[in-house]
Design a protein around this motif. Structure first.
Motif, PDB file in Angstrom:
ATOM      1  N   VAL A 130      -2.330  -4.511  22.785  1.00  0.00           N
ATOM      2  CA  VAL A 130      -2.298  -2.867  23.630  1.00  0.00           C
ATOM      3  C   VAL A 130      -1.159  -2.186  23.478  1.00  0.00           C
ATOM      4  CG1 VAL A 130      -4.954  -3.900  24.786  1.00  0.00           C
ATOM      5  CG2 VAL A 130      -2.422  -2.859  25.603  1.00  0.00           C
ATOM      6  N   SER A 131      -2.045  -0.788  22.616  1.00  0.00           N
ATOM      7  CA  SER A 131      -1.131  -0.133  23.191  1.00  0.00           C
ATOM      8  C   SER A 131      -1.955   2.129  23.165  1.00  0.00           C
ATOM      9  CB  SER A 131      -0.342   0.883  21.218  1.00  0.00           C
ATOM     10  OG  SER A 131      -1.385   0.849  20.101  1.00  0.00           O
ATOM     11  N   ASP A 132      -0.772   3.097  23.778  1.00  0.00           N
ATOM     12  CA  ASP A 132      -1.719   4.056  23.821  1.00  0.00           C
ATOM     13  C   ASP A 132      -2.105   5.018  22.857  1.00  0.00           C
ATOM     14  OD1 ASP A 132      -2.144   6.822  25.057  1.00  0.00           O
ATOM     15  OD2 ASP A 132      -0.328   7.163  26.205  1.00  0.00           O
ATOM     16  N   ARG A 133      -2.689   4.630  22.130  1.00  0.00           N
ATOM     17  CA  ARG A 133      -2.929   5.376  20.884  1.00  0.00           C
ATOM     18  C   ARG A 133      -4.187   6.199  21.143  1.00  0.00           C
ATOM     19  NH1 ARG A 133      -3.957   0.357  19.321  1.00  0.00           N
ATOM     20  NH2 ARG A 133      -5.424   0.150  17.868  1.00  0.00           N
ATOM     21  N   GLN A 134      -4.692   6.727  19.724  1.00  0.00           N
ATOM     22  CA  GLN A 134      -5.821   7.687  19.382  1.00  0.00           C
ATOM     23  C   GLN A 134      -7.367   6.694  18.769  1.00  0.00           C
ATOM     24  OE1 GLN A 134      -6.130  10.810  16.617  1.00  0.00           O
ATOM     25  NE2 GLN A 134      -8.275  11.552  17.561  1.00  0.00           N
ATOM     26  N   SER A 135      -7.940   6.703  20.210  1.00  0.00           N
ATOM     27  CA  SER A 135      -9.661   5.513  19.231  1.00  0.00           C
ATOM     28  C   SER A 135     -10.803   5.904  19.871  1.00  0.00           C
ATOM     29  CB  SER A 135      -8.840   3.971  19.889  1.00  0.00           C
ATOM     30  OG  SER A 135     -10.381   2.557  19.263  1.00  0.00           O
ATOM     31  N   SER A 136     -11.521   5.104  19.160  1.00  0.00           N
ATOM     32  CA  SER A 136     -13.070   5.265  20.072  1.00  0.00           C
ATOM     33  C   SER A 136     -13.658   4.832  20.593  1.00  0.00           C
ATOM     34  CB  SER A 136     -13.737   5.409  18.649  1.00  0.00           C
ATOM     35  OG  SER A 136     -14.028   4.201  18.015  1.00  0.00           O
ATOM     36  N   ARG A 137     -13.296   3.688  21.094  1.00  0.00           N
ATOM     37  CA  ARG A 137     -13.619   2.353  21.830  1.00  0.00           C
ATOM     38  C   ARG A 137     -11.721   2.037  22.755  1.00  0.00           C
ATOM     39  NH1 ARG A 137     -15.418   0.711  17.095  1.00  0.00           N
ATOM     40  NH2 ARG A 137     -17.480   0.714  17.176  1.00  0.00           N
ATOM     41  N   LYS A 138     -11.638   2.698  24.388  1.00  0.00           N
ATOM     42  CA  LYS A 138     -10.624   2.315  24.888  1.00  0.00           C
ATOM     43  C   LYS A 138     -10.904   0.589  25.715  1.00  0.00           C
ATOM     44  CE  LYS A 138      -7.604   5.281  23.413  1.00  0.00           C
ATOM     45  NZ  LYS A 138      -6.931   6.150  24.625  1.00  0.00           N
ATOM     46  N   LEU A 139      -9.778   0.472  26.491  1.00  0.00           N
ATOM     47  CA  LEU A 139      -9.578  -0.520  26.901  1.00  0.00           C
ATOM     48  C   LEU A 139      -9.172  -0.062  28.578  1.00  0.00           C
ATOM     49  CD1 LEU A 139      -8.758  -4.073  25.488  1.00  0.00           C
ATOM     50  CD2 LEU A 139     -10.671  -3.763  25.906  1.00  0.00           C
ATOM     51  N   PHE A 140      -9.635  -1.021  29.682  1.00  0.00           N
ATOM     52  CA  PHE A 140      -9.129  -0.527  31.014  1.00  0.00           C
ATOM     53  C   PHE A 140      -8.325  -1.554  31.500  1.00  0.00           C
ATOM     54  CE2 PHE A 140     -13.072   2.912  31.712  1.00  0.00           C
ATOM     55  CZ  PHE A 140     -12.585   3.676  30.560  1.00  0.00           C
ATOM     56  N   PHE A 141      -7.438  -1.031  32.019  1.00  0.00           N
ATOM     57  CA  PHE A 141      -6.042  -1.563  32.755  1.00  0.00           C
ATOM     58  C   PHE A 141      -6.180  -1.558  33.908  1.00  0.00           C
ATOM     59  CE2 PHE A 141      -5.954  -2.757  27.801  1.00  0.00           C
ATOM     60  CZ  PHE A 141      -6.000  -4.376  27.848  1.00  0.00           C
ATOM     61  N   ASP A 142      -5.922  -2.327  34.756  1.00  0.00           N
ATOM     62  CA  ASP A 142      -5.210  -2.422  36.342  1.00  0.00           C
ATOM     63  C   ASP A 142      -3.622  -2.373  36.034  1.00  0.00           C
ATOM     64  OD1 ASP A 142      -4.129  -5.142  36.439  1.00  0.00           O
ATOM     65  OD2 ASP A 142      -6.066  -5.332  38.138  1.00  0.00           O
TER      66      ASP A 142
ATOM     67  N   CYS B 221     -14.702  -3.196  37.732  1.00  0.00           N
ATOM     68  CA  CYS B 221     -15.363  -2.898  38.898  1.00  0.00           C
ATOM     69  C   CYS B 221     -14.716  -1.380  38.737  1.00  0.00           C
ATOM     70  CB  CYS B 221     -14.078  -3.933  39.983  1.00  0.00           C
ATOM     71  SG  CYS B 221     -11.769  -3.396  39.514  1.00  0.00           S
ATOM     72  N   ASP B 222     -14.739  -0.495  40.041  1.00  0.00           N
ATOM     73  CA  ASP B 222     -14.880   1.270  40.052  1.00  0.00           C
ATOM     74  C   ASP B 222     -12.717   1.292  40.401  1.00  0.00           C
ATOM     75  OD1 ASP B 222     -17.595   1.852  39.437  1.00  0.00           O
ATOM     76  OD2 ASP B 222     -17.935   1.883  41.359  1.00  0.00           O
ATOM     77  N   ASN B 223     -12.684   2.223  39.617  1.00  0.00           N
ATOM     78  CA  ASN B 223     -11.349   2.186  39.713  1.00  0.00           C
ATOM     79  C   ASN B 223     -11.209   3.663  39.060  1.00  0.00           C
ATOM     80  OD1 ASN B 223      -8.752   2.799  40.397  1.00  0.00           O
ATOM     81  ND2 ASN B 223      -8.332   0.947  41.792  1.00  0.00           N
ATOM     82  N   ASP B 224     -10.185   4.483  39.217  1.00  0.00           N
ATOM     83  CA  ASP B 224      -9.688   6.065  38.782  1.00  0.00           C
ATOM     84  C   ASP B 224      -8.771   6.139  37.827  1.00  0.00           C
ATOM     85  OD1 ASP B 224     -13.090   7.330  38.831  1.00  0.00           O
ATOM     86  OD2 ASP B 224     -12.131   8.470  40.978  1.00  0.00           O
ATOM     87  N   ASN B 225      -8.068   4.566  38.208  1.00  0.00           N
ATOM     88  CA  ASN B 225      -6.811   4.918  38.505  1.00  0.00           C
ATOM     89  C   ASN B 225      -6.467   3.582  37.063  1.00  0.00           C
ATOM     90  OD1 ASN B 225      -5.871   6.858  40.043  1.00  0.00           O
ATOM     91  ND2 ASN B 225      -6.371   5.419  41.793  1.00  0.00           N
ATOM     92  N   PHE B 226      -7.062   3.751  36.207  1.00  0.00           N
ATOM     93  CA  PHE B 226      -7.102   2.441  35.355  1.00  0.00           C
ATOM     94  C   PHE B 226      -6.449   3.363  33.925  1.00  0.00           C
ATOM     95  CE2 PHE B 226     -10.776  -0.237  36.312  1.00  0.00           C
ATOM     96  CZ  PHE B 226     -10.287  -1.164  37.582  1.00  0.00           C
ATOM     97  N   ARG B 227      -5.518   2.030  33.502  1.00  0.00           N
ATOM     98  CA  ARG B 227      -4.930   2.308  32.321  1.00  0.00           C
ATOM     99  C   ARG B 227      -5.889   2.153  31.544  1.00  0.00           C
ATOM    100  NH1 ARG B 227       0.535   1.354  30.486  1.00  0.00           N
ATOM    101  NH2 ARG B 227      -0.053   3.453  29.771  1.00  0.00           N
ATOM    102  N   GLU B 228      -5.851   3.574  30.329  1.00  0.00           N
ATOM    103  CA  GLU B 228      -7.362   3.055  28.727  1.00  0.00           C
ATOM    104  C   GLU B 228      -6.556   3.180  27.825  1.00  0.00           C
ATOM    105  OE1 GLU B 228      -9.593   6.239  29.083  1.00  0.00           O
ATOM    106  OE2 GLU B 228      -9.635   6.746  31.494  1.00  0.00           O
ATOM    107  N   LEU B 229      -6.152   1.749  27.728  1.00  0.00           N
ATOM    108  CA  LEU B 229      -5.167   1.574  26.273  1.00  0.00           C
ATOM    109  C   LEU B 229      -6.487   1.328  24.786  1.00  0.00           C
ATOM    110  CD1 LEU B 229      -2.276  -0.429  28.411  1.00  0.00           C
ATOM    111  CD2 LEU B 229      -2.221   2.014  26.678  1.00  0.00           C
TER     112      LEU B 229
END
Length: 237
Positions: free
Chosen positions: A134-146, A166-174
């Motif tokens: 995974v990488s931090d780039r522009q995409s129409s779909r994102k995966l969330f990681f703790d 689960c709910d969390n506001d601090n997930f990384r979106e990649l």
């Protein structure tokens, strides 16, 4: 380790080329995508391949025969009767992969200079079930990681559809890079059959399994439309 290369897709965004050819044979600077990725993986010591085919699959088979399989051991997973998408295609190729402890999966239309050797070492050293590049780039779909880079969710930014463990506001979106390493035990855990996306399975499995993200900053282009070919030709000579 074997590599499964998904080369069955119809590639509708690459029309008119894909009206007459498979997407995997689209060229970047005169070299077909499939050839580039076989040689790319060979440069990291991978020489055993399973390649699935559907759309103009006979052209891929003839191309590989003409090139003497680039000196690799290549097995064809023939989906020409029915396109099964990534999840169905993986299940269909089970007999060609089940002898492996883990195997690499890569989309044929991805071009990258990611260090695959380091990616595979990370997967094997961690004894991971599934590792997603995974990488931090522009995409129409994102995966969330703790914070431990365990998959916890997914979002379609266009439709706002989400699937969360689960709910969390601090997930990384990649963004997923179309490259994953998978332990063979996955075949015992997949619940779907027929035509389906492997990502749907991952999003179900994240409730009970550790699916790990491997973040990278390598060049990566999804060569899915004509303008992306032009972009790729600037990076991949």
């Amino acid at each position: 380790m074997k590599a499964l290369i998904f080369a069955a897709g119809k590639g509708t965004r690459l029309q008119p080329f894909t009206n007459f050819h498979p997407k995997a044979l689209a060229e970047v600077n005169g070299i077909p995508l499939l050839e580039r990725n076989i040689k790319y993986l060979q440069s990291h010591g991978i020489n055993d391949f399973v390649i699935n085919v559907h759309h103009f699959g006979e052209q891929i088979i003839k191309f590989l025969e003409l090139k003497n399989n680039f000196g690799a051991n290549i097995e064809i997973s023939d989906e020409r009767e029915k396109l099964l998408e990534t999840g169905g295609g993986l299940v269909f190729a089970r007999d060609l992969l089940s002898s492996e402890e883990s195997f690499l999966i890569m989309n044929a239309d991805i071009l990258t200079d990611l260090n695959i050797s380091n990616f595979l070492k990370f997967h094997l050293d961690g004894n991971n079930f599934v590792t997603l590049a995974v990488s931090d780039r522009q995409s129409s779909r994102k995966l969330f990681f703790d914070k431990e880079m365990i998959l916890k969710g997914w979002k379609n930014l266009g439709t706002n559809e989400t699937k969360m463990a689960c709910d969390n506001d601090n997930f990384r979106e990649l963004a997923f890079s179309g490259i994953h390493c998978v332990h063979t035990s996955i075949f015992e855990k997949i619940t779907r059959n027929g035509k389906f996306s492997i990502m749907d399975e991952y999003l179900d499995m994240m409730m009970t399994e550790k699916i790990i993200g491997y973040e990278h900053n390598a060049n990566l282009i999804d060569v899915g439309k004509p303008e992306s070919i032009q972009q790729a030709e600037k990076l991949f000579l």
